[in-house]
Design an enzyme around this catalytic site. Structure first.
Site, short mmCIF file in Angstrom:
data_model
loop_
_atom_site.label_atom_id
_atom_site.label_comp_id
_atom_site.label_asym_id
_atom_site.label_seq_id
_atom_site.Cartn_x
_atom_site.Cartn_y
_atom_site.Cartn_z
N LYS A 110 33.98 42.36 41.76
CA LYS A 110 34.94 42.39 40.64
C LYS A 110 35.32 41.12 40.07
O LYS A 110 35.60 40.70 38.82
CB LYS A 110 36.05 43.24 40.80
CG LYS A 110 35.39 44.73 40.86
CD LYS A 110 36.41 45.73 40.98
CE LYS A 110 36.12 47.30 40.76
NZ LYS A 110 35.52 47.61 42.19
C1 LIG Z 1 34.41 48.54 42.32
C2 LIG Z 1 33.57 48.47 43.67
C3 LIG Z 1 32.55 49.16 43.57
C4 LIG Z 1 31.83 50.27 42.54
O1 LIG Z 1 31.58 49.38 41.33
P1 LIG Z 1 31.31 50.37 40.11
O2 LIG Z 1 31.14 49.06 39.05
O3 LIG Z 1 32.54 51.15 40.00
O4 LIG Z 1 29.77 50.93 40.24
C5 LIG Z 1 31.66 49.00 44.75
N1 LIG Z 1 32.08 48.36 45.71
C6 LIG Z 1 33.10 47.43 45.69
C7 LIG Z 1 33.50 46.63 46.84
C8 LIG Z 1 34.04 47.64 44.63
O5 LIG Z 1 35.14 46.84 44.46
#
Ligand SMILES: *Cc1c(COP(=O)(O)O)cnc(C)c1O
Length: 454
Positions: A110
């Site tokens: 993210k």
């Molecule tokens: C947020 C997150 C996901 C999921 O991502 P999406 O965009 O909601 O599909 C997967 N793995 C980790 C470690 C995350 O922080």
């Protein structure tokens, strides 16, 4: 470039305004009015570093930001990544690679979007002279990535609600030890859903929202999706030429945000064979892509908490393209989903998607198998990606978090305790958070007390 709402009832906006708005005023999500064709650029992009590639890609969209300013924003956004390649592609064997997306400040993918988003906000505030108060709820990774994208930024305060005792201790420390005066981690008595509901209720208070310039940083923000497109192009360019067109990207997913970004770059002309939607036991997307039925279930907490989601909010963007870019049809299906929690897609285009699911026992087993086979440690989210690799394709598994963020699960699976210097440092820092009930009025009072009305 202009950005349109999936529901067709909101004015199209330029990039900066669409980013600031987050959700469109008709409740829809913003999409580029037309997708550029990037296929002709790929031979040139082959030689670019990550930042240069990101700039070249974002230029198609952020056309209302002066070129020099965009260049500067992109450069500073990836400064705090600790790996020189930003997103290294690691080959595990002939048919399998891992795209490591966890070298940012909070060790989860993210950061790619939220570091950039933080700088877009700052630029927007400089332009409009209006401060922004960011409000959101988190089950862990989003909140810490958002806080680290915005900490210390002029004109921004950030209020993140998290369920007390239900995020991992390391995730909590990432939010509470920044020492930044503009960061307010709110430890909520209740579940993530309670926190989320309080945030939603407060966004419903339109006078308050306007007076305090409230803004959301959830995964529906347009800038997040676009920022995530870049690493698909990057990874594709790092593959040997003979493997590129047959590649399958394997994406551990919850909100459908990450995999949607990959699918959008395919539509923009990146020759990718397919995508695998890898879920945990909260498998709404697995069921959708295997049976054509989208049906909301109960969220069951898992070892991969950032994928413990049953309403895949970014799905609406995919839906828009799947119903022939027809906003009326999107409105109708979204309403049906709200009312019945279920929609069937008998003629759903599933050509380029396959799906897999992993429950907690699978996650543990997969961490162990990957470790034994490749001497490589994956975090519980990334482990879901290894549930079912296609032997006929080259798989690029997106590694969405660093294993050191989830040491207990890793230890239970393979007896090792992974660490990362960035997390070790947090243990010595003082922690500050504000306990509050999961109640709109309490949160409103807190915000009123801590910022002046603009
Ligand atoms: C947020 C997150 C996901 C999921 O991502 P999406 O965009 O909601 O599909 C997967 N793995 C980790 C470690 C995350 O922080």
């Amino acid at each position: 470039m202009e950005f349109i709402s999936t529901r067709g009832q909101a004015e199209p906006l330029g990039f900066c305004d669409a980013v600031e708005a987050g959700l469109a005023s008709d409740g829809g999500l913003y999409l580029p009015a037309e997708l550029p064709d990037i296929s002709g650029e790929l031979p040139k992009w082959d030689r670019l570093g990550y930042r240069e590639l990101c700039f070249a890609f974002m230029r198609y969209f952020a056309t209302d930001i002066p070129v020099d300013e965009l260049q500067r924003i992109v450069n500073i956004s990836y400064k705090r990544f600790t790996h020189p390649e930003i997103a290294p592609l690691v080959e595990l064997d002939e048919n399998t690679s891992v795209l490591e997306l966890f070298h940012g400040p909070t060790l989860a993918f993210k950061d790619f979007a939220l570091q950039l988003l933080g700088n877009f906000y700052e630029a927007q505030i400089a332009r409009t002279g209006q401060p922004i108060n960011v409000l959101g709820a988190t089950s862990g990774d989003t909140g810490s990535a958002a806080i680290h994208g915005l900490l210390g930024k002029e004109g921004v305060n950030i209020f993140i609600l998290y369920p007390l005792g239900r995020v991992s201790p390391l995730q909590e420390r990432q939010m509470t030890t920044t020492g930044a005066a503009n960061v307010f981690p709110l430890a909520i008595a209740g579940s993530f859903d309670d926190a989320q509901m309080a945030v939603k209720d407060l966004f419903g208070e339109l006078d308050f929202k306007r007076d305090y310039h409230l803004s959301a940083v959830n995964s529906i923000n347009l800038a997040r999706i676009l920022a995530q497109c870049v690493y698909y192009v990057w990874a594709w360019l790092r593959l040997p030429e003979e493997k590129r067109e047959g590649v399958e990207f394997v994406v551990p997913t919850g909100n459908f945000g990450n995999v949607l970004a990959g699918w959008l770059v395919k539509r923009m002309g990146l020759p990718v064979a397919s995508f695998r939607v890898a879920t945990n036991q909260n498998d709404i997307l697995y069921r959708l892509f295997t049976s054509g039925v989208y049906e909301v279930g109960e969220v069951r907490p898992s070892f991969a908490p950032s994928m413990d989601i049953q309403v895949a909010s970014n799905f609406e963007r995919f839906l828009y393209f799947n119903v022939g870019e027809n906003p009326e049809k999107v409105c109708q299906l979204m309403q049906q989903m709200r009312e019945t929690g279920k929609v069937e897609f008998p003629d759903f285009n599933r050509d380029v998607f396959t799906a897999s699911r992993a429950d907690d026992a699978d996650i543990k087993r997969l961490i162990k198998e990957v470790h034994e086979r490749y001497d490589y440690v994956v975090d519980p989210h990334t482990a879901c990606g290894f549930a079912e690799l296609n032997p006929d394709k080259h798989s690029v598994v997106l590694a969405t978090a660093h294993p050191a963020k989830f040491p207990d699960t890793i230890e239970a699976a393979i007896g090792l305790h992974p660490t990362a210097p960035a997390l070790e440092k947090l243990k010595a820092l003082p922690s500050v958070s504000y306990p509050l009930p999961a109640d709109k009025e309490a949160i409103r009072a807190f915000i009123e007390e801590h910022v002046s009305k603009a």
